[in-house]
Motif scaffolding. Structure first.
Motif, PDB file in Angstrom:
ATOM      1  N   LEU A   7      50.511  36.573  45.972  1.00 40.36           N
ATOM      2  CA  LEU A   7      50.573  37.494  47.344  1.00 40.36           C
ATOM      3  C   LEU A   7      51.142  36.629  48.472  1.00 40.36           C
ATOM      4  O   LEU A   7      50.529  35.532  48.806  1.00 40.36           O
ATOM      5  N   VAL A   8      52.390  36.574  48.781  1.00 45.36           N
ATOM      6  CA  VAL A   8      53.090  35.750  49.490  1.00 45.36           C
ATOM      7  C   VAL A   8      52.925  36.033  51.198  1.00 45.36           C
ATOM      8  O   VAL A   8      52.688  35.449  51.891  1.00 45.36           O
ATOM      9  N   CYS A   9      53.576  37.099  51.462  1.00 41.53           N
ATOM     10  CA  CYS A   9      53.694  37.576  52.894  1.00 41.53           C
ATOM     11  C   CYS A   9      53.107  39.118  52.842  1.00 41.53           C
ATOM     12  O   CYS A   9      53.291  39.817  52.076  1.00 41.53           O
ATOM     13  N   ILE A  10      52.827  39.362  54.318  1.00 40.90           N
ATOM     14  CA  ILE A  10      52.442  40.662  54.459  1.00 40.90           C
ATOM     15  C   ILE A  10      52.622  40.944  55.849  1.00 40.90           C
ATOM     16  O   ILE A  10      53.179  40.390  56.580  1.00 40.90           O
ATOM     17  N   PHE A  11      52.489  42.484  56.120  1.00 37.40           N
ATOM     18  CA  PHE A  11      52.769  42.868  57.257  1.00 37.40           C
ATOM     19  C   PHE A  11      51.247  42.932  58.047  1.00 37.40           C
ATOM     20  O   PHE A  11      50.443  43.652  57.581  1.00 37.40           O
ATOM     21  N   PHE A  12      50.961  41.702  58.827  1.00 36.12           N
ATOM     22  CA  PHE A  12      49.756  41.725  59.566  1.00 36.12           C
ATOM     23  C   PHE A  12      49.051  43.075  60.123  1.00 36.12           C
ATOM     24  O   PHE A  12      49.715  43.487  60.752  1.00 36.12           O
ATOM     25  N   LEU A  88      40.524  35.517  57.782  1.00 34.17           N
ATOM     26  CA  LEU A  88      40.915  34.255  58.579  1.00 34.17           C
ATOM     27  C   LEU A  88      41.152  33.293  57.128  1.00 34.17           C
ATOM     28  O   LEU A  88      42.039  32.649  57.123  1.00 34.17           O
ATOM     29  N   ALA A  89      40.272  33.376  56.056  1.00 31.24           N
ATOM     30  CA  ALA A  89      40.775  32.540  54.931  1.00 31.24           C
ATOM     31  C   ALA A  89      41.932  33.171  54.354  1.00 31.24           C
ATOM     32  O   ALA A  89      42.925  32.234  53.821  1.00 31.24           O
ATOM     33  N   PHE A  90      42.191  34.435  54.238  1.00 32.13           N
ATOM     34  CA  PHE A  90      43.205  35.121  53.559  1.00 32.13           C
ATOM     35  C   PHE A  90      44.734  34.427  54.522  1.00 32.13           C
ATOM     36  O   PHE A  90      45.728  34.108  53.893  1.00 32.13           O
ATOM     37  N   LEU A  91      44.599  34.694  55.834  1.00 34.36           N
ATOM     38  CA  LEU A  91      45.621  34.380  56.677  1.00 34.36           C
ATOM     39  C   LEU A  91      45.885  32.810  56.574  1.00 34.36           C
ATOM     40  O   LEU A  91      47.029  32.586  56.378  1.00 34.36           O
ATOM     41  N   ASN A  92      44.899  31.742  56.370  1.00 36.16           N
ATOM     42  CA  ASN A  92      45.267  30.479  56.272  1.00 36.16           C
ATOM     43  C   ASN A  92      45.813  30.144  54.724  1.00 36.16           C
ATOM     44  O   ASN A  92      46.697  29.422  54.767  1.00 36.16           O
ATOM     45  N   ALA A  93      45.696  30.892  53.863  1.00 37.48           N
ATOM     46  CA  ALA A  93      46.483  30.679  52.629  1.00 37.48           C
ATOM     47  C   ALA A  93      47.708  31.128  52.551  1.00 37.48           C
ATOM     48  O   ALA A  93      48.721  30.440  52.099  1.00 37.48           O
ATOM     49  N   ILE A  94      47.911  32.247  53.512  1.00 33.03           N
ATOM     50  CA  ILE A  94      49.445  32.765  53.538  1.00 33.03           C
ATOM     51  C   ILE A  94      50.234  31.755  54.230  1.00 33.03           C
ATOM     52  O   ILE A  94      51.321  31.269  54.083  1.00 33.03           O
ATOM     53  N   HIS A  95      49.455  31.069  55.211  1.00 31.26           N
ATOM     54  CA  HIS A  95      50.286  30.189  56.237  1.00 31.26           C
ATOM     55  C   HIS A  95      50.597  29.035  55.419  1.00 31.26           C
ATOM     56  O   HIS A  95      51.822  28.450  55.602  1.00 31.26           O
ATOM     57  N   LYS A 193      60.383  41.569  50.601  1.00 27.53           N
ATOM     58  CA  LYS A 193      61.569  40.555  50.806  1.00 27.53           C
ATOM     59  C   LYS A 193      61.155  39.275  50.790  1.00 27.53           C
ATOM     60  O   LYS A 193      61.945  38.234  51.246  1.00 27.53           O
ATOM     61  N   ASP A 194      59.819  38.951  50.918  1.00 25.58           N
ATOM     62  CA  ASP A 194      59.340  37.607  51.306  1.00 25.58           C
ATOM     63  C   ASP A 194      59.513  37.023  52.406  1.00 25.58           C
ATOM     64  O   ASP A 194      59.946  35.929  52.383  1.00 25.58           O
ATOM     65  N   ASN A 195      59.753  37.762  53.439  1.00 27.65           N
ATOM     66  CA  ASN A 195      59.961  37.357  54.738  1.00 27.65           C
ATOM     67  C   ASN A 195      58.799  36.695  55.369  1.00 27.65           C
ATOM     68  O   ASN A 195      57.811  37.510  55.611  1.00 27.65           O
ATOM     69  N   ARG A 196      58.653  35.421  55.693  1.00 30.84           N
ATOM     70  CA  ARG A 196      57.747  34.547  56.098  1.00 30.84           C
ATOM     71  C   ARG A 196      57.469  35.076  57.531  1.00 30.84           C
ATOM     72  O   ARG A 196      58.322  35.082  58.315  1.00 30.84           O
ATOM     73  N   PRO A 197      56.164  35.422  57.861  1.00 28.36           N
ATOM     74  CA  PRO A 197      55.953  35.747  59.322  1.00 28.36           C
ATOM     75  C   PRO A 197      55.998  34.480  60.170  1.00 28.36           C
ATOM     76  O   PRO A 197      56.295  33.275  59.797  1.00 28.36           O
TER      77      PRO A 197
END
Length: 276
Positions: A7-12, A88-95, A193-197
């Motif tokens: 799971l790379v990027c998400i719509f937060f 927050l753990a999920f967000l940090n992993a994505i970041h 599209k794997d667009n990084r936030p």
């Protein structure tokens, strides 16, 4: 959620409204507790001329059931705290560019618990509203034996039950709204599209969830003190110990720090399943 691809990027999604947590606690302190005290005082006044061990037994059970309801409300706050921590753990992993699948599954598990438990708490409150109405009716019948005048108790208890029922209805509506918000935040979705936030998006979302996490921190709301107040005297007749100021239900963060470690050690066994 399990997936063969990271799971790379998400719509937060932003966290649920802070109002839900604050308002539920306000209702518990400013409606439930005062009305329980009002009923107790009216009962004490009536018992001065109509003593009855049967009435005391009925009322002790009512207070015990009310304390159970408070405990259930506290669990919603604890679950919100866990869900925010998981997000927050999920967000940090994505970041950090790590696979967020595991943290995301934890987050989904936590939010599912909130969704289900909130419905159960609604049922507990609605059931208690009926239980206390029936109990007051039984007490009134006992007090009015031998044609004794219990008009004062009837007036006080009727007004108190109305206030209590209104509080239950509002709290139930807030929980229903909260369930909808929780359902919405579960819909974090993969960006195909794997667009990084952007860093600004990461920062904004992180701050919102950190605030929600902090506001869900149970010790700040003094639920144990509220529980003791509603539970009332112990069975041995000794009053329950409570050191809070009833006009200030939310204690300051600084004054609660010394209690946090012991509090979380006490409750950790029951709040950790979504992190297993």
């Amino acid at each position: 959620m399990s997936s063969s691809r990271p799971l790379v990027c998400i719509f937060f999604k932003l966290p649920p409204s802070r109002r839900s947590i604050l308002r539920i606690h306000e209702i518990a302190w400013n409606v439930y507790l005062p009305q329980m005290k009002r009923l107790s005082q009216a009962l004490d006044a009536a018992q001065a001329t109509h003593p009855s061990s049967e009435i005391q037994k009925i009322w002790s059970e009512v207070r015990r059931r009310a304390a159970v309801m408070v405990d259930k409300l506290e669990r919603i706050g604890i679950m919100n705290y866990n869900a925010a921590f998981a997000f927050l753990a999920f967000l940090n992993a994505i970041h950090d560019g790590r696979d967020g699948s595991g943290p995301y599954e934890n987050f989904q598990s936590c939010t599912s618990q909130i969704f289900d438990e909130s419905r159960k708490v609604q049922d507990v409150m609605l059931n208690f509203r009926e239980e206390i109405r029936i109990a007051v009716g039984r007490i009134t019948s006992i007090l009015s034996r031998d044609d004794k005048d219990v008009s004062s108790f009837v007036t006080e208890s009727s007004q108190s039950l109305l206030e209590f029922a209104t509080g239950v209805e509002e709290c139930s509506a807030i929980l229903e709204e909260h369930r909808g918000e929780v359902k919405e935040v579960q819909r974090q979705s993969l960006d195909e599209k794997d667009n990084r936030p952007s860093e600004d998006e990461f920062r904004m979302v992180r701050e919102k969830w950190k605030v929600f996490h902090a506001l869900s921190d149970s010790p700040a709301y003094r639920w144990p003190a509220l529980w003791r107040e509603i539970q009332g005297p112990e069975k041995n007749g000794e009053p329950a110990v409570a050191s809070h100021n009833a006009t200030s239900p939310i204690m300051s963060t600084d004054s609660s720090k010394s209690q946090k470690i012991l509090f979380w050690r006490k409750f950790f066994p029951r709040i950790s399943p979504c992190f297993d």
